[in-house]
Design a protein around this motif. Structure first.
Motif, PDB file in Angstrom:
ATOM      1  N   TRP A 152      26.696  31.148  -2.790  1.00  0.00           N
ATOM      2  CA  TRP A 152      25.886  32.164  -2.124  1.00  0.00           C
ATOM      3  C   TRP A 152      24.454  32.076  -2.623  1.00  0.00           C
ATOM      4  O   TRP A 152      24.160  31.423  -3.611  1.00  0.00           O
ATOM      5  N   GLY A 153      23.556  32.765  -1.942  1.00  0.00           N
ATOM      6  CA  GLY A 153      22.185  32.870  -2.395  1.00  0.00           C
ATOM      7  C   GLY A 153      21.246  31.906  -1.701  1.00  0.00           C
ATOM      8  O   GLY A 153      21.638  31.109  -0.837  1.00  0.00           O
ATOM      9  N   SER A 154      19.980  31.978  -2.080  1.00  0.00           N
ATOM     10  CA  SER A 154      18.936  31.141  -1.521  1.00  0.00           C
ATOM     11  C   SER A 154      19.016  29.732  -2.090  1.00  0.00           C
ATOM     12  O   SER A 154      19.428  29.534  -3.236  1.00  0.00           O
ATOM     13  N   ASN A 155      18.641  28.695  -1.267  1.00  0.00           N
ATOM     14  CA  ASN A 155      18.770  27.303  -1.698  1.00  0.00           C
ATOM     15  C   ASN A 155      20.141  27.062  -2.318  1.00  0.00           C
ATOM     16  O   ASN A 155      20.272  26.555  -3.435  1.00  0.00           O
ATOM     17  N   ALA A 156      21.155  27.435  -1.557  1.00  0.00           N
ATOM     18  CA  ALA A 156      22.531  27.430  -2.068  1.00  0.00           C
ATOM     19  C   ALA A 156      22.985  26.027  -2.463  1.00  0.00           C
ATOM     20  O   ALA A 156      22.672  25.041  -1.793  1.00  0.00           O
ATOM     21  N   GLN A 157      23.727  25.967  -3.546  1.00  0.00           N
ATOM     22  CA  GLN A 157      24.223  24.692  -4.050  1.00  0.00           C
ATOM     23  C   GLN A 157      25.648  24.424  -3.563  1.00  0.00           C
ATOM     24  O   GLN A 157      26.430  25.344  -3.344  1.00  0.00           O
ATOM     25  N   ILE A 158      25.942  23.148  -3.406  1.00  0.00           N
ATOM     26  CA  ILE A 158      27.321  22.698  -3.197  1.00  0.00           C
ATOM     27  C   ILE A 158      27.723  21.995  -4.486  1.00  0.00           C
ATOM     28  O   ILE A 158      27.048  21.069  -4.940  1.00  0.00           O
ATOM     29  N   LYS A 159      28.802  22.467  -5.098  1.00  0.00           N
ATOM     30  CA  LYS A 159      29.199  21.971  -6.413  1.00  0.00           C
ATOM     31  C   LYS A 159      30.583  21.348  -6.372  1.00  0.00           C
ATOM     32  O   LYS A 159      31.310  21.439  -5.384  1.00  0.00           O
ATOM     33  N   GLN A 160      30.942  20.698  -7.479  1.00  0.00           N
ATOM     34  CA  GLN A 160      32.247  20.069  -7.579  1.00  0.00           C
ATOM     35  C   GLN A 160      32.871  20.362  -8.945  1.00  0.00           C
ATOM     36  O   GLN A 160      32.169  20.594  -9.934  1.00  0.00           O
ATOM     37  N   VAL A 161      34.209  20.335  -8.953  1.00  0.00           N
ATOM     38  CA  VAL A 161      34.975  20.466 -10.198  1.00  0.00           C
ATOM     39  C   VAL A 161      35.771  19.174 -10.367  1.00  0.00           C
ATOM     40  O   VAL A 161      36.611  18.839  -9.513  1.00  0.00           O
ATOM     41  N   ASP A 162      35.505  18.439 -11.419  1.00  0.00           N
ATOM     42  CA  ASP A 162      36.255  17.226 -11.740  1.00  0.00           C
ATOM     43  C   ASP A 162      37.633  17.661 -12.256  1.00  0.00           C
ATOM     44  O   ASP A 162      37.741  18.265 -13.324  1.00  0.00           O
ATOM     45  N   LEU A 163      38.694  17.367 -11.518  1.00  0.00           N
ATOM     46  CA  LEU A 163      40.022  17.858 -11.884  1.00  0.00           C
ATOM     47  C   LEU A 163      40.631  17.115 -13.072  1.00  0.00           C
ATOM     48  O   LEU A 163      41.684  17.519 -13.570  1.00  0.00           O
ATOM     49  N   SER A 164      39.979  16.054 -13.536  1.00  0.00           N
ATOM     50  CA  SER A 164      40.474  15.375 -14.739  1.00  0.00           C
ATOM     51  C   SER A 164      40.116  16.144 -15.997  1.00  0.00           C
ATOM     52  O   SER A 164      40.792  16.037 -17.025  1.00  0.00           O
ATOM     53  N   ASN A 165      39.008  16.949 -15.931  1.00  0.00           N
ATOM     54  CA  ASN A 165      38.592  17.703 -17.115  1.00  0.00           C
ATOM     55  C   ASN A 165      38.082  19.105 -16.774  1.00  0.00           C
ATOM     56  O   ASN A 165      37.633  19.831 -17.664  1.00  0.00           O
ATOM     57  N   ASN A 166      38.105  19.461 -15.493  1.00  0.00           N
ATOM     58  CA  ASN A 166      37.669  20.785 -15.007  1.00  0.00           C
ATOM     59  C   ASN A 166      36.188  21.066 -15.259  1.00  0.00           C
ATOM     60  O   ASN A 166      35.769  22.222 -15.341  1.00  0.00           O
ATOM     61  N   GLN A 167      35.384  20.010 -15.380  1.00  0.00           N
ATOM     62  CA  GLN A 167      33.955  20.183 -15.568  1.00  0.00           C
ATOM     63  C   GLN A 167      33.258  20.379 -14.218  1.00  0.00           C
ATOM     64  O   GLN A 167      33.596  19.732 -13.227  1.00  0.00           O
TER      65      GLN A 167
END
Length: 352
Positions: A165-180
């Motif tokens: 949500w929010g301005s200039n919204a980010q698309i992020k990822q979670v690496d499922l090998s380490n949850n980073q």
């Protein structure tokens, strides 16, 4: 690259609006077993055949995200994830997430595991439904450092992809090998809601600012605007990968569009080139445009959460500077967004 496909005849074959039937459409999921769409609508799940015929899905209740996994439809109801058999439409399992505040988006690995975002607390939970009688809940992300919304399982890259949500919204990822957690892309969109992918590996996100669907390639490059019908706060979209039909829920309506017959416009990320000077802003500050490719239809002031707090201008002529002397807000950090139906750009400003 820009391309256009003539689609009006086919478009109306696949586009339906049910403004008389929906009152809180939030999430859309395709049910391949019964060839229908399931829609979370207020506090009920609605079955939609895509031809205008609607019915309640048993007594199933859900308030936000929906996910179909195998022969089960999972819905969010408060702090609970409830599973319903797709054939009998009866409840078969429930998982209660202790301390949950606002469970919102949901996805699955297609086998036995569901993932859900907590919008308010910035968390992501994993629920193993291998044994319906005793699902196992694990918090895999305790702080997303933003407000996570829609979420998508990407098995090919062993990751989760989620919008924010929010301005200039980010698309992020979670690496499922380490949850980073890491950032894939910072967009010029505001308030991204849903996300889904097609059979070719392209990603689609729905945003509220502007109201539109944006398509990205498999590397989240080359964004394109999907020329859907007029949208109003599109929520948690769903795609039938076999047919290429996308369902778009919008509160009082749901539309279905065929991605194969729609056209796409090149996303002009630099359509609005401007500076704000002086900044920190005062009564003499102006927005100064250069190389204005498209005429803006709105210039807005946003607070740090991305909420529009003032319309600065709604009529901008090419080459004209815009005075900011009408801004009268408390000291702090804000954003000015310039936009029209095709593009938007946002810059940070400071008020002393």
């Amino acid at each position: 690259m820009k391309f256009t496909i003539t689609y009006f005849t086919l478009f109306f074959t696949f586009c339906f609006s049910f403004s008389q039937s929906y009152s809180g459409a939030e999430s859309v999921e395709y049910d391949p077993i019964n060839d229908r769409w399931l829609v979370s609508n207020g506090n009920r799940i609605i079955s939609d055949d895509g031809q205008g015929n609607l019915s309640f899905f048993g007594t199933g209740t859900t308030s936000y995200g929906l996910e179909v996994m195998g022969n089960t439809a999972f819905g969010i109801q408060g702090s609970n994830i409830i599973g319903y058999d797709l054939t009998s439409e009866q409840q078969v399992t429930i998982a209660s997430i202790s301390g949950a505040s606002f469970l919102n988006g949901m996805t699955s690995d297609g086998v036995d595991t569901v993932y859900v975002t907590d919008f308010s607390q910035g968390r992501i939970h994993k629920i193993d439904f291998s044994i319906f009688a005793s699902p196992v809940i694990t918090q895999i992300v305790s702080n997303t450092q933003n407000t996570p919304n829609g979420i998508l399982y990407d098995g090919d890259n062993n990751r989760l992809i989620y919008t924010s949500w929010g301005s200039n919204a980010q698309i992020k990822q979670v690496d499922l090998s380490n949850n980073q957690v890491s950032t894939i892309i910072t967009t010029s969109l505001g308030n991204i809601d849903g996300i889904d992918d097609d059979a070719a590996g392209n990603y689609y996100v729905s945003s509220w600012t502007p109201d539109r669907i944006t398509k990205y390639d498999s590397n989240f490059q080359n964004p394109q605007i999907v020329t859907t019908p007029s949208l109003n706060s599109p929520a948690d979209i769903g795609i039938n990968q076999t047919t290429g039909i996308m369902g778009i829920p919008m509160g009082n309506s749901v539309v279905f569009v065929d991605l194969g017959v729609l056209s796409f416009e090149e996303f002009e990320s630099n359509a609005f080139n401007f500076i704000i000077a002086p900044n920190p802003i005062d009564a003499s500050s102006e927005i100064i445009f250069s190389n204005l490719n498209y005429k803006p239809t709105a210039i807005e002031l946003l607070d740090i959460s991305g909420r529009v707090i003032q319309l600065i201008s709604s009529d901008v002529d090419s080459g004209n500077n815009i005075s900011l002397k009408t801004i009268n807000q408390a000291s702090g950090v804000y954003f000015i967004r310039v936009s029209n139906d095709l593009s938007s750009a946002t810059k940070k400003v400071i008020i002393k």
